[in-house]
Write an enzyme that holds these catalytic residues in place. Structure first.
Site, PDB file in Angstrom:
ATOM      1  N   ASP A 122     -10.283   2.030   2.219  1.00 53.23           N
ATOM      2  CA  ASP A 122     -10.321   1.279   3.493  1.00 53.23           C
ATOM      3  C   ASP A 122     -11.127   2.040   4.549  1.00 53.23           C
ATOM      4  O   ASP A 122     -11.899   1.438   5.300  1.00 53.23           O
ATOM      5  CB  ASP A 122      -8.899   1.051   4.030  1.00 53.23           C
ATOM      6  CG  ASP A 122      -8.213  -0.126   3.354  1.00 53.23           C
ATOM      7  OD1 ASP A 122      -8.906  -0.965   2.748  1.00 53.23           O
ATOM      8  OD2 ASP A 122      -6.971  -0.204   3.429  1.00 53.23           O
ATOM      9  N   LYS A 143       0.813  -1.222   0.000  1.00 52.18           N
ATOM     10  CA  LYS A 143       0.000   0.000   0.000  1.00 52.18           C
ATOM     11  C   LYS A 143       0.851   1.278   0.000  1.00 52.18           C
ATOM     12  O   LYS A 143       0.424   2.294  -0.531  1.00 52.18           O
ATOM     13  CB  LYS A 143      -0.949  -0.002   1.202  1.00 52.18           C
ATOM     14  CG  LYS A 143      -2.050  -1.037   1.047  1.00 52.18           C
ATOM     15  CD  LYS A 143      -3.047  -0.990   2.175  1.00 52.18           C
ATOM     16  CE  LYS A 143      -4.047  -2.121   1.996  1.00 52.18           C
ATOM     17  NZ  LYS A 143      -5.093  -2.126   2.981  1.00 52.18           N
TER      18      LYS A 143
HETATM   19  P1  NAP Z   1       1.271  -3.280   8.165  1.00 52.42           P
HETATM   20  O1  NAP Z   1       1.353  -1.985   7.434  1.00 52.42           O
HETATM   21  O2  NAP Z   1       2.287  -4.320   7.913  1.00 52.42           O
HETATM   22  O3  NAP Z   1       1.267  -2.889   9.738  1.00 52.42           O
HETATM   23  C1  NAP Z   1       1.476  -3.844  10.664  1.00 52.42           C
HETATM   24  C2  NAP Z   1       1.193  -3.308  12.085  1.00 52.42           C
HETATM   25  O4  NAP Z   1       0.943  -4.434  12.920  1.00 52.42           O
HETATM   26  C3  NAP Z   1       2.333  -2.545  12.705  1.00 52.42           C
HETATM   27  O5  NAP Z   1       1.790  -1.544  13.526  1.00 52.42           O
HETATM   28  C4  NAP Z   1       3.043  -3.628  13.527  1.00 52.42           C
HETATM   29  O6  NAP Z   1       3.726  -3.130  14.655  1.00 52.42           O
HETATM   30  C5  NAP Z   1       1.855  -4.425  14.008  1.00 52.42           C
HETATM   31  N1  NAP Z   1       2.171  -5.816  14.322  1.00 52.42           N
HETATM   32  C6  NAP Z   1       2.576  -6.789  13.444  1.00 52.42           C
HETATM   33  N2  NAP Z   1       2.709  -7.959  14.095  1.00 52.42           N
HETATM   34  C7  NAP Z   1       2.372  -7.720  15.398  1.00 52.42           C
HETATM   35  C8  NAP Z   1       2.312  -8.529  16.557  1.00 52.42           C
HETATM   36  N3  NAP Z   1       2.611  -9.838  16.511  1.00 52.42           N
HETATM   37  N4  NAP Z   1       1.900  -7.960  17.713  1.00 52.42           N
HETATM   38  C9  NAP Z   1       1.594  -6.652  17.782  1.00 52.42           C
HETATM   39  N5  NAP Z   1       1.643  -5.821  16.709  1.00 52.42           N
HETATM   40  C10 NAP Z   1       2.029  -6.362  15.535  1.00 52.42           C
HETATM   41  O7  NAP Z   1      -0.144  -3.979   7.939  1.00 52.42           O
HETATM   42  P2  NAP Z   1      -1.522  -3.256   7.554  1.00 52.42           P
HETATM   43  O8  NAP Z   1      -1.632  -3.089   6.082  1.00 52.42           O
HETATM   44  O9  NAP Z   1      -1.660  -2.069   8.413  1.00 52.42           O
HETATM   45  O10 NAP Z   1      -2.585  -4.392   7.944  1.00 52.42           O
HETATM   46  C11 NAP Z   1      -2.941  -4.611   9.300  1.00 52.42           C
HETATM   47  C12 NAP Z   1      -4.100  -5.601   9.371  1.00 52.42           C
HETATM   48  O11 NAP Z   1      -5.281  -5.003   8.839  1.00 52.42           O
HETATM   49  C13 NAP Z   1      -3.878  -6.898   8.604  1.00 52.42           C
HETATM   50  O12 NAP Z   1      -4.375  -7.977   9.380  1.00 52.42           O
HETATM   51  C14 NAP Z   1      -4.734  -6.716   7.369  1.00 52.42           C
HETATM   52  O13 NAP Z   1      -5.173  -7.958   6.847  1.00 52.42           O
HETATM   53  C15 NAP Z   1      -5.892  -5.910   7.941  1.00 52.42           C
HETATM   54  N6  NAP Z   1      -6.644  -5.143   6.936  1.00 52.42           N
HETATM   55  C16 NAP Z   1      -7.922  -5.498   6.705  1.00 52.42           C
HETATM   56  C17 NAP Z   1      -8.685  -4.788   5.787  1.00 52.42           C
HETATM   57  C18 NAP Z   1     -10.114  -5.183   5.546  1.00 52.42           C
HETATM   58  O14 NAP Z   1     -10.683  -4.744   4.542  1.00 52.42           O
HETATM   59  N7  NAP Z   1     -10.708  -5.955   6.426  1.00 52.42           N
HETATM   60  C19 NAP Z   1      -8.135  -3.705   5.096  1.00 52.42           C
HETATM   61  C20 NAP Z   1      -6.813  -3.357   5.374  1.00 52.42           C
HETATM   62  C21 NAP Z   1      -6.071  -4.095   6.294  1.00 52.42           C
HETATM   63  P3  NAP Z   1       5.259  -2.625  14.547  1.00 52.42           P
HETATM   64  O15 NAP Z   1       5.180  -1.232  14.026  1.00 52.42           O
HETATM   65  O16 NAP Z   1       5.745  -2.697  15.941  1.00 52.42           O
HETATM   66  O17 NAP Z   1       5.962  -3.572  13.622  1.00 52.42           O
END
Ligand code: NAP
Length: 267
Positions: free
Chosen positions: A102, A66
């Site tokens: 989103d 993204k």
């Molecule tokens: P991202 O940019 O990779 O961000 C990951 C975030 O999660 C960071 O803040 C990271 O913390 C944290 N994190 C990762 N592993 C962790 C753990 N084991 N414990 C605590 N924190 C953890 O990912 P993203 O794009 O934001 O996506 C996040 C989630 O939203 C995913 O599950 C994705 O599938 C979901 N999502 C869903 C939709 C929907 O339409 N339903 C849309 C968008 C996203 P650090 O900064 O400390 O690494």
């Protein structure tokens, strides 16, 4: 000729987006093809360029691209500009416009599908990645108050909080008293779902942006066990953000009714 669309990500083989868009296209009687495009983690630009050069009409963008997509496009809509992340790319003449659906997807699911209220709701967002970036501004516009970002790496929460003029905290230091708690971390299936102290979620409405077809993500299960008022996973958001993308591409807002139930019952 049938217009081609796809979701680009890595991994992308389990994405439900092709099924969701096929349902939209059938309902709206739009002639489209929607596939999956897996790009190497360092290869977003090349894959996106090829897709459009070969006649593709639009992309959805998922993990981990993204932010790459935000840099790659020629212009941004307001939601993408505000969030710094792109989940939908639209062909705009010879140029590519980056959009972010989103936020609208989340708000539609919370307010219209689940009937939760944001007006005056003390709201905690767990995570500071691309998804969190896309939802903070829409949450504030929806009336959420005391919005706080809590993240494992606290410096990232602080940077995001400064950008959106909200509060920040480390995951381990958040207390209770929230009306709405959103899990926007990528913890997914890892761990027990307990990302914060139990009092953080007790009595709150807990929403996991991650989804599972049975609705029982680790975070949802854990939050329900701690006494959360209501829990929901993010399948409804996935469908609603897809509907907003379909509208951008085709000029038609597809009917989303019943799609969530159909997907869950196919599990
Ligand atoms: P991202 O940019 O990779 O961000 C990951 C975030 O999660 C960071 O803040 C990271 O913390 C944290 N994190 C990762 N592993 C962790 C753990 N084991 N414990 C605590 N924190 C953890 O990912 P993203 O794009 O934001 O996506 C996040 C989630 O939203 C995913 O599950 C994705 O599938 C979901 N999502 C869903 C939709 C929907 O339409 N339903 C849309 C968008 C996203 P650090 O900064 O400390 O690494």
């Amino acid at each position: 000729m049938t217009d081609r669309y796809a979701v680009i990500g890595n991994p992308v083989d389990h994405s439900l987006s092709p099924r969701i868009h096929a349902a939209f296209a059938a309902r709206a009687r739009e002639d489209i093809e929607y596939g999956r495009l897996e790009a190497p983690t360092d290869g977003f630009a090349g894959a996106a360029h090829r897709f459009f050069a070969e006649g593709g009409q639009g992309l959805n963008v998922t993990l981990p691209f993204k932010l790459d997509a935000w840099q790659w496009v020629d212009s941004h809509d307001d939601a993408a500009a505000a969030s710094g992340a792109v989940n939908t790319i639209v062909v705009d003449g010879n140029a590519k416009r980056g959009c972010n659906t989103d936020g609208i997807g989340l708000i539609r699911d919370l307010l219209d599908n689940l009937g939760w209220h944001l007006d005056g709701a003390r709201t905690l967002v767990l995570g500071a990645g691309g998804a969190a970036q896309g939802v903070i501004e829409p949450l504030k516009r929806g009336g959420a108050v005391d919005v706080t970002i809590a993240n494992r790496t606290q410096s990232k929460a602080e940077a995001l909080a400064a950008r959106f003029d909200v509060a920040s905290a480390g995951l381990g230091e958040v207390g209770g008293g929230w009306d709405v708690i959103l899990n926007a971390t990528a913890a997914g299936l890892a761990g027990t779902g307990g990302l914060v102290a139990p009092e953080v979620v007790a009595d709150g409405r807990c929403y996991d942006l991650f989804y599972a077809l049975d609705g029982a993500t680790p975070f949802c299960r854990w939050a329900a066990d701690q006494g959360a008022k209501e829990v929901s996973d993010g399948l409804g958001m996935l469908i609603e953000q897809a509907a907003a993308a379909f509208l951008l591409w085709r000029g038609v807002r597809p009917d989303t009714g019943g799609i969530e139930k159909a997907l869950r019952s196919s599990a």
